[in-house]
Design an enzyme around this catalytic site. Structure first.
Site, PDB file in Angstrom:
ATOM      1  N   CYS A   1       9.966 -83.880 -66.059  1.00  0.00           N
ATOM      2  CA  CYS A   1      10.173 -83.408 -64.138  1.00  0.00           C
ATOM      3  C   CYS A   1      11.400 -83.279 -64.050  1.00  0.00           C
ATOM      4  O   CYS A   1      11.420 -82.831 -63.051  1.00  0.00           O
ATOM      5  CB  CYS A   1       9.631 -84.774 -63.593  1.00  0.00           C
ATOM      6  SG  CYS A   1       7.813 -85.128 -63.770  1.00  0.00           S
TER       7      CYS A   1
ATOM      8  N   HIS B   1      11.306 -82.384 -56.161  1.00  0.00           N
ATOM      9  CA  HIS B   1      10.278 -82.034 -57.395  1.00  0.00           C
ATOM     10  C   HIS B   1       9.062 -82.703 -56.575  1.00  0.00           C
ATOM     11  O   HIS B   1       8.579 -83.819 -55.912  1.00  0.00           O
ATOM     12  CB  HIS B   1      10.757 -83.123 -58.845  1.00  0.00           C
ATOM     13  CG  HIS B   1       9.529 -83.394 -59.605  1.00  0.00           C
ATOM     14  ND1 HIS B   1       8.679 -82.166 -60.350  1.00  0.00           N
ATOM     15  CD2 HIS B   1       9.041 -84.750 -59.779  1.00  0.00           C
ATOM     16  CE1 HIS B   1       8.095 -82.950 -60.507  1.00  0.00           C
ATOM     17  NE2 HIS B   1       7.547 -83.920 -60.729  1.00  0.00           N
TER      18      HIS B   1
ATOM     19  N   ASN C   1       1.275 -81.271 -59.477  1.00  0.00           N
ATOM     20  CA  ASN C   1       2.412 -80.981 -59.832  1.00  0.00           C
ATOM     21  C   ASN C   1       2.936 -80.666 -61.403  1.00  0.00           C
ATOM     22  O   ASN C   1       2.119 -80.390 -62.476  1.00  0.00           O
ATOM     23  CB  ASN C   1       2.852 -82.789 -60.665  1.00  0.00           C
ATOM     24  CG  ASN C   1       4.006 -83.303 -61.829  1.00  0.00           C
ATOM     25  OD1 ASN C   1       4.813 -83.026 -61.317  1.00  0.00           O
ATOM     26  ND2 ASN C   1       4.337 -85.360 -60.798  1.00  0.00           N
TER      27      ASN C   1
HETATM   28  O1  UT7 Z   1       5.800 -86.307 -61.961  1.00  0.00           O
HETATM   29  C1  UT7 Z   1       6.161 -87.921 -62.528  1.00  0.00           C
HETATM   30  C2  UT7 Z   1       6.394 -88.939 -61.349  1.00  0.00           C
HETATM   31  N1  UT7 Z   1       5.043 -89.725 -60.952  1.00  0.00           N
HETATM   32  C3  UT7 Z   1       4.469 -89.572 -60.352  1.00  0.00           C
HETATM   33  O2  UT7 Z   1       5.598 -89.325 -59.442  1.00  0.00           O
HETATM   34  C4  UT7 Z   1       3.613 -89.817 -59.813  1.00  0.00           C
HETATM   35  C5  UT7 Z   1       3.326 -91.575 -58.777  1.00  0.00           C
HETATM   36  N2  UT7 Z   1       2.193 -92.198 -59.107  1.00  0.00           N
HETATM   37  C6  UT7 Z   1       1.657 -91.219 -58.014  1.00  0.00           C
HETATM   38  O3  UT7 Z   1       2.213 -90.657 -57.329  1.00  0.00           O
HETATM   39  C7  UT7 Z   1       0.296 -92.747 -57.767  1.00  0.00           C
HETATM   40  O4  UT7 Z   1      -0.210 -93.377 -58.371  1.00  0.00           O
HETATM   41  C8  UT7 Z   1      -1.617 -91.865 -58.119  1.00  0.00           C
HETATM   42  C9  UT7 Z   1      -1.129 -90.699 -57.146  1.00  0.00           C
HETATM   43  C10 UT7 Z   1      -1.165 -91.283 -60.137  1.00  0.00           C
HETATM   44  C11 UT7 Z   1      -1.920 -93.141 -58.222  1.00  0.00           C
HETATM   45  O5  UT7 Z   1      -2.506 -93.227 -56.838  1.00  0.00           O
HETATM   46  P1  UT7 Z   1      -2.419 -95.160 -56.153  1.00  0.00           P
HETATM   47  O6  UT7 Z   1      -2.741 -95.753 -55.252  1.00  0.00           O
HETATM   48  O7  UT7 Z   1      -1.055 -95.217 -57.264  1.00  0.00           O
HETATM   49  O8  UT7 Z   1      -3.374 -95.802 -57.015  1.00  0.00           O
HETATM   50  P2  UT7 Z   1      -3.541 -96.592 -58.224  1.00  0.00           P
HETATM   51  O9  UT7 Z   1      -3.664 -95.965 -59.666  1.00  0.00           O
HETATM   52  O10 UT7 Z   1      -3.210 -97.403 -57.286  1.00  0.00           O
HETATM   53  O11 UT7 Z   1      -5.477 -96.972 -58.380  1.00  0.00           O
HETATM   54  C12 UT7 Z   1      -6.045 -97.142 -57.103  1.00  0.00           C
HETATM   55  C13 UT7 Z   1      -7.219 -97.616 -57.691  1.00  0.00           C
HETATM   56  C14 UT7 Z   1      -7.407 -97.748 -59.120  1.00  0.00           C
HETATM   57  O12 UT7 Z   1      -8.965 -98.206 -58.729  1.00  0.00           O
HETATM   58  P3  UT7 Z   1      -9.253 -99.975 -58.560  1.00  0.00           P
HETATM   59  O13 UT7 Z   1      -8.717-100.131 -60.018  1.00  0.00           O
HETATM   60  O14 UT7 Z   1      -8.887-100.206 -56.949  1.00  0.00           O
HETATM   61  O15 UT7 Z   1     -11.020-100.264 -58.853  1.00  0.00           O
HETATM   62  C15 UT7 Z   1      -8.086 -96.395 -59.862  1.00  0.00           C
HETATM   63  O16 UT7 Z   1      -8.720 -96.416 -60.399  1.00  0.00           O
HETATM   64  O17 UT7 Z   1      -7.371 -95.946 -57.743  1.00  0.00           O
HETATM   65  C16 UT7 Z   1      -8.864 -95.204 -58.612  1.00  0.00           C
HETATM   66  N3  UT7 Z   1      -7.951 -93.690 -58.731  1.00  0.00           N
HETATM   67  C17 UT7 Z   1      -8.852 -92.731 -59.068  1.00  0.00           C
HETATM   68  N4  UT7 Z   1      -9.875 -93.244 -58.260  1.00  0.00           N
HETATM   69  C18 UT7 Z   1     -10.540 -91.714 -57.123  1.00  0.00           C
HETATM   70  C19 UT7 Z   1      -7.102 -93.766 -60.147  1.00  0.00           C
HETATM   71  N5  UT7 Z   1      -6.961 -92.164 -60.373  1.00  0.00           N
HETATM   72  C20 UT7 Z   1      -8.692 -92.082 -59.549  1.00  0.00           C
HETATM   73  C21 UT7 Z   1      -8.781 -90.716 -59.123  1.00  0.00           C
HETATM   74  N6  UT7 Z   1     -10.145 -90.748 -58.370  1.00  0.00           N
HETATM   75  N7  UT7 Z   1      -8.306 -89.617 -59.319  1.00  0.00           N
END
Ligand code: UT7
Length: 352
Positions: free
Chosen positions: A114, A279, A309
């Site tokens: 990125c 970004h 992204n």
């Molecule tokens: O460009 C390079 C740099 N990348 C970034 O900066 C990305 C940084 N991270 C993020 O943007 C976020 O962490 C995400 C958007 C990837 C994820 O969001 P989050 O709020 O951090 O969610 P999480 O990973 O903590 O997951 C929360 C819940 C989990 O379920 P449980 O364990 O609470 O039951 C995940 O399994 O959301 C679930 N989950 C989803 N649910 C529906 C993860 N992905 C999805 C999805 N749809 N696509």
């Protein structure tokens, strides 16, 4: 002193739109979840077997060259940033060079994910300042959709990424009032495996924290046999992996730091800024950074809602759109800021 300035900019995104509703048909996710957590509504996917990272990059490059008023003969050097190259080797720089029909000049590939475009901009800027080159073509492009895991297992990654390309032509200028004022590059490999494309690869499990090499076959030959294995195929470890919350935390710390570093090292504050192009990792990250630095809405450009992204392509695509919309004008102070896998983070301050 010589400076480098962006003399032309272009971008290309594939026609195929993939909405959150389209992804719901493939995995356990929802439009609400994706929009609430990331801001993304849709993304573009390249046309399979017809488009690649280098062909999209070449399209963006042609637009940038036309707008800069340069021809093949004027380009001294090519820099191509991507994490999704057409081939493991050779890189996309030489493929773009071939596609453009330019012979003999150097072509460099940048692998900083990125942060790749800003790293590339810094490299181009040093070449121009040193007098080695006068005109450099810099491209950031990605074809993510070819290698994502479209099952529920990969949903935290696959809903985020999209395809596209952006390019700029950098030219030498003697005008002290325009161009790249400074660039700032950083990296910390401590968390290299928190956002990665593990396989295929030559790592042989050496960097794994636990001692179990679960991607390797039981019938492994004496030599070789680690780059691609039957186990990698069956457990799908060839798709990108991300510990989202850890990446999010690091990003919201490093974005403001590196933006302020660019401003303070030029004796400026956020008040002086006309446009911030972050970004496009996640709309929530951009909004968090914006509120921490108290930058008004009209001074931040986001388009992740439309494209997801696009990694190395996200900054040049956003910068190009902002310029096309008249939101970046001659004399404006523009800050580019990136964060990504590595971890790497970087910024650049430009007088447009
Ligand atoms: O460009 C390079 C740099 N990348 C970034 O900066 C990305 C940084 N991270 C993020 O943007 C976020 O962490 C995400 C958007 C990837 C994820 O969001 P989050 O709020 O951090 O969610 P999480 O990973 O903590 O997951 C929360 C819940 C989990 O379920 P449980 O364990 O609470 O039951 C995940 O399994 O959301 C679930 N989950 C989803 N649910 C529906 C993860 N992905 C999805 C999805 N749809 N696509």
């Amino acid at each position: 002193m010589k400076r480098s300035k962006i003399a032309g900019i272009g971008h290309y995104v594939p026609e195929k739109r993939v909405t959150n509703h389209d992804l719901v048909k493939l995995m356990d996710t929802s439009d609400e979840w994706i929009q609430e957590r990331t801001g993304i509504v849709e993304r573009r996917y390249a046309e399979k077997h017809k488009e690649t990272t280098s062909t999209m990059g070449t399209k963006a490059a042609r637009i940038a060259m036309e707008r800069a008023g340069v021809t093949n003969d004027d380009i001294d050097f090519i820099i191509f940033a991507t994490l999704s190259p057409d081939y493991y080797f050779p890189g996309c720089g030489v493929l773009t060079q071939r596609e453009l029909g330019i012979k003999g000049i150097g072509a460099l590939d940048i692998r900083n994910q990125c942060s790749g475009f800003v790293y590339g901009l810094s490299v181009a800027d040093q070449f121009i300042k040193s007098g080695m080159y006068k005109t450099i073509l810099l491209i950031g492009a990605e074809y993510h959709s070819c290698g994502l895991d479209y099952t529920t297992r990969g949903r935290n990654v696959s809903v985020i990424f999209g395809d596209g390309a952006g390019a700029v032509v950098l030219k030498a200028t003697e005008n002290e009032n325009e161009g790249v004022l400074s660039t700032h590059l950083h990296a910390d490999g401590t968390d290299a495996e928190k956002l990665m494309y593990e396989n295929p690869g030559c790592h042989g499990g050496v960097h794994k924290k636990e001692d179990k090499l679960y991607d390797f076959d039981d019938d492994e030959p004496e030599f070789g046999g680690i780059f691609t294995t039957k186990k990698m195929m069956s457990n799908k470890s060839y798709a990108p992996y991300m510990e989202g919350p850890a990446v999010f935390k690091f990003a919201v710390k490093k974005f403001p730091e590196v933006i302020m570093e660019a401003l303070t090292s030029n004796g400026m504050t956020t008040e002086d800024l006309d446009m911030l192009i972050p970004h496009q990792a996640n709309l929530r990250i951009s909004q968090f950074v914006q509120s921490m630095l108290k930058i008004p809405d009209e001074k931040v450009y986001n388009n992740i809602q439309k494209y997801g992204n696009t990694t190395a392509a996200s900054i040049p695509i956003a910068l190009c759109e902002a310029w096309e919309a008249g939101k970046v004008k001659d004399g404006d102070l523009v800050c580019l800021a990136a964060f990504g896998s590595g971890f790497t983070w970087a910024s650049a301050l430009l007088r447009w």
